[in-house]
Write a protein that holds these residues in place. Structure first.
Motif, PDB file in Angstrom:
ATOM      1  N   MET A  47     -25.974  74.275  51.558  1.00  0.00           N
ATOM      2  CA  MET A  47     -25.750  75.369  52.678  1.00  0.00           C
ATOM      3  C   MET A  47     -25.799  76.821  52.077  1.00  0.00           C
ATOM      4  SD  MET A  47     -22.559  75.592  55.114  1.00  0.00           S
ATOM      5  CE  MET A  47     -21.485  75.565  53.649  1.00  0.00           C
ATOM      6  N   PHE A  48     -25.331  76.974  51.057  1.00  0.00           N
ATOM      7  CA  PHE A  48     -25.185  78.248  50.392  1.00  0.00           C
ATOM      8  C   PHE A  48     -26.519  78.530  49.989  1.00  0.00           C
ATOM      9  CE2 PHE A  48     -20.514  77.212  49.832  1.00  0.00           C
ATOM     10  CZ  PHE A  48     -20.085  77.695  50.713  1.00  0.00           C
ATOM     11  N   ASP A  49     -27.418  77.613  49.321  1.00  0.00           N
ATOM     12  CA  ASP A  49     -28.681  78.016  48.911  1.00  0.00           C
ATOM     13  C   ASP A  49     -29.550  78.543  50.057  1.00  0.00           C
ATOM     14  OD1 ASP A  49     -27.951  77.619  46.365  1.00  0.00           O
ATOM     15  OD2 ASP A  49     -28.698  75.380  46.680  1.00  0.00           O
ATOM     16  N   GLU A  50     -29.412  77.852  51.229  1.00  0.00           N
ATOM     17  CA  GLU A  50     -30.306  78.544  52.322  1.00  0.00           C
ATOM     18  C   GLU A  50     -29.753  79.743  52.855  1.00  0.00           C
ATOM     19  OE1 GLU A  50     -30.973  76.975  56.944  1.00  0.00           O
ATOM     20  OE2 GLU A  50     -30.294  75.321  55.465  1.00  0.00           O
ATOM     21  N   ILE A  51     -28.525  79.941  52.914  1.00  0.00           N
ATOM     22  CA  ILE A  51     -28.106  81.294  53.269  1.00  0.00           C
ATOM     23  C   ILE A  51     -28.710  82.419  52.392  1.00  0.00           C
ATOM     24  CG2 ILE A  51     -26.143  83.054  53.341  1.00  0.00           C
ATOM     25  CD1 ILE A  51     -24.654  80.201  54.405  1.00  0.00           C
ATOM     26  N   ARG A  52     -28.459  81.999  51.170  1.00  0.00           N
ATOM     27  CA  ARG A  52     -29.163  83.098  50.013  1.00  0.00           C
ATOM     28  C   ARG A  52     -30.798  83.011  50.262  1.00  0.00           C
ATOM     29  NH1 ARG A  52     -26.795  81.038  46.175  1.00  0.00           N
ATOM     30  NH2 ARG A  52     -25.188  82.495  45.786  1.00  0.00           N
ATOM     31  N   ALA A  53     -31.224  81.986  50.508  1.00  0.00           N
ATOM     32  CA  ALA A  53     -32.901  82.151  50.531  1.00  0.00           C
ATOM     33  C   ALA A  53     -33.199  83.001  51.682  1.00  0.00           C
ATOM     34  CB  ALA A  53     -33.398  80.793  50.802  1.00  0.00           C
ATOM     35  N   ARG A  54     -32.609  83.065  53.108  1.00  0.00           N
ATOM     36  CA  ARG A  54     -32.773  83.787  54.034  1.00  0.00           C
ATOM     37  C   ARG A  54     -32.079  85.254  53.749  1.00  0.00           C
ATOM     38  NH1 ARG A  54     -32.357  79.949  59.210  1.00  0.00           N
ATOM     39  NH2 ARG A  54     -32.990  78.184  58.453  1.00  0.00           N
ATOM     40  N   GLY A  55     -31.468  85.552  52.709  1.00  0.00           N
ATOM     41  CA  GLY A  55     -30.981  87.033  52.666  1.00  0.00           C
ATOM     42  C   GLY A  55     -29.931  87.202  53.350  1.00  0.00           C
ATOM     43  N   GLY A  56     -29.005  86.135  53.863  1.00  0.00           N
ATOM     44  CA  GLY A  56     -27.728  86.134  54.946  1.00  0.00           C
ATOM     45  C   GLY A  56     -26.519  86.319  53.897  1.00  0.00           C
ATOM     46  N   THR A  57     -25.625  86.567  54.729  1.00  0.00           N
ATOM     47  CA  THR A  57     -24.231  86.722  53.988  1.00  0.00           C
ATOM     48  C   THR A  57     -23.224  85.961  54.887  1.00  0.00           C
ATOM     49  OG1 THR A  57     -23.706  88.749  55.366  1.00  0.00           O
ATOM     50  CG2 THR A  57     -24.500  89.038  53.053  1.00  0.00           C
ATOM     51  N   ILE A  58     -21.972  85.705  54.329  1.00  0.00           N
ATOM     52  CA  ILE A  58     -21.152  84.877  55.193  1.00  0.00           C
ATOM     53  C   ILE A  58     -19.726  85.766  55.537  1.00  0.00           C
ATOM     54  CG2 ILE A  58     -22.149  82.604  54.648  1.00  0.00           C
ATOM     55  CD1 ILE A  58     -19.819  82.474  52.281  1.00  0.00           C
ATOM     56  N   THR A  59     -18.902  85.497  56.458  1.00  0.00           N
ATOM     57  CA  THR A  59     -17.715  86.011  56.686  1.00  0.00           C
ATOM     58  C   THR A  59     -16.735  84.783  56.608  1.00  0.00           C
ATOM     59  OG1 THR A  59     -18.356  87.731  57.901  1.00  0.00           O
ATOM     60  CG2 THR A  59     -16.031  87.341  58.052  1.00  0.00           C
ATOM     61  N   VAL A  60     -15.966  84.674  55.618  1.00  0.00           N
ATOM     62  CA  VAL A  60     -15.202  83.696  55.302  1.00  0.00           C
ATOM     63  C   VAL A  60     -13.837  83.523  56.196  1.00  0.00           C
ATOM     64  CG1 VAL A  60     -14.183  82.309  53.487  1.00  0.00           C
ATOM     65  CG2 VAL A  60     -15.855  84.098  53.173  1.00  0.00           C
ATOM     66  N   ILE A  61     -13.878  82.571  56.975  1.00  0.00           N
ATOM     67  CA  ILE A  61     -12.513  82.434  57.883  1.00  0.00           C
ATOM     68  C   ILE A  61     -12.068  80.843  58.206  1.00  0.00           C
ATOM     69  CG2 ILE A  61     -13.448  84.048  59.533  1.00  0.00           C
ATOM     70  CD1 ILE A  61     -14.493  81.840  61.171  1.00  0.00           C
ATOM     71  N   CYS A  62     -12.790  80.038  57.440  1.00  0.00           N
ATOM     72  CA  CYS A  62     -12.141  78.670  57.186  1.00  0.00           C
ATOM     73  C   CYS A  62     -11.554  78.588  55.927  1.00  0.00           C
ATOM     74  CB  CYS A  62     -13.731  77.668  57.056  1.00  0.00           C
ATOM     75  SG  CYS A  62     -12.937  76.094  56.908  1.00  0.00           S
ATOM     76  N   PRO A  63     -10.324  77.938  56.051  1.00  0.00           N
ATOM     77  CA  PRO A  63      -9.381  77.689  55.032  1.00  0.00           C
ATOM     78  C   PRO A  63     -10.111  77.055  53.975  1.00  0.00           C
ATOM     79  CG  PRO A  63      -8.144  77.703  57.144  1.00  0.00           C
ATOM     80  CD  PRO A  63      -9.699  77.650  57.388  1.00  0.00           C
ATOM     81  N   PHE A  64     -10.834  75.932  54.214  1.00  0.00           N
ATOM     82  CA  PHE A  64     -11.302  75.255  53.120  1.00  0.00           C
ATOM     83  C   PHE A  64     -12.663  75.803  52.484  1.00  0.00           C
ATOM     84  CE2 PHE A  64      -9.735  72.366  56.462  1.00  0.00           C
ATOM     85  CZ  PHE A  64      -8.924  71.629  55.839  1.00  0.00           C
ATOM     86  N   VAL A  65     -13.181  76.813  53.132  1.00  0.00           N
ATOM     87  CA  VAL A  65     -14.377  77.513  52.453  1.00  0.00           C
ATOM     88  C   VAL A  65     -13.699  78.497  51.383  1.00  0.00           C
ATOM     89  CG1 VAL A  65     -16.386  79.122  52.656  1.00  0.00           C
ATOM     90  CG2 VAL A  65     -16.113  77.021  54.209  1.00  0.00           C
ATOM     91  N   ALA A  70     -20.291  81.426  41.590  1.00  0.00           N
ATOM     92  CA  ALA A  70     -21.490  81.471  41.846  1.00  0.00           C
ATOM     93  C   ALA A  70     -21.971  81.891  43.042  1.00  0.00           C
ATOM     94  CB  ALA A  70     -22.034  80.070  41.323  1.00  0.00           C
ATOM     95  N   ASN A  71     -20.996  81.641  44.161  1.00  0.00           N
ATOM     96  CA  ASN A  71     -21.454  82.398  45.432  1.00  0.00           C
ATOM     97  C   ASN A  71     -20.700  83.341  46.066  1.00  0.00           C
ATOM     98  OD1 ASN A  71     -23.290  79.719  45.969  1.00  0.00           O
ATOM     99  ND2 ASN A  71     -21.381  78.464  46.012  1.00  0.00           N
ATOM    100  N   ALA A  72     -20.116  83.962  45.089  1.00  0.00           N
ATOM    101  CA  ALA A  72     -19.330  85.293  45.646  1.00  0.00           C
ATOM    102  C   ALA A  72     -20.423  86.136  46.067  1.00  0.00           C
ATOM    103  CB  ALA A  72     -18.595  85.517  44.339  1.00  0.00           C
TER     104      ALA A  72
END
Length: 55
Positions: free
Chosen positions: A1-19, A28-30
């Motif tokens: 999942m993180f590799d796909e986000i990186r490949a697309r040039g995307g970013t994430i907003t972390v709202i899930c406690p588990f994530v 590595a995913n910071a």
């Protein structure tokens, strides 16, 4: 999942406690966390927000 986000040039907003917990242990995913809208920096804050929202 993180590799796909990186490949697309995307970013994430972390709202899930588990994530939040996962990312806090793996720097590595910071680079994927959106600087303008990072979400929660720790699991306790994410859990608290979830409870306040009724989830």
């Amino acid at each position: 999942m993180f590799d796909e986000i990186r490949a697309r040039g995307g970013t994430i907003t972390v709202i899930c406690p588990f994530v939040v917990d996962y990312l806090s242990r793996r720097t590595a995913n910071a680079d994927l966390v959106d600087a303008r809208h990072p979400g929660y920096s720790d699991r306790a804050a994410a859990e608290s927000a979830r409870v306040e929202a009724g989830g």
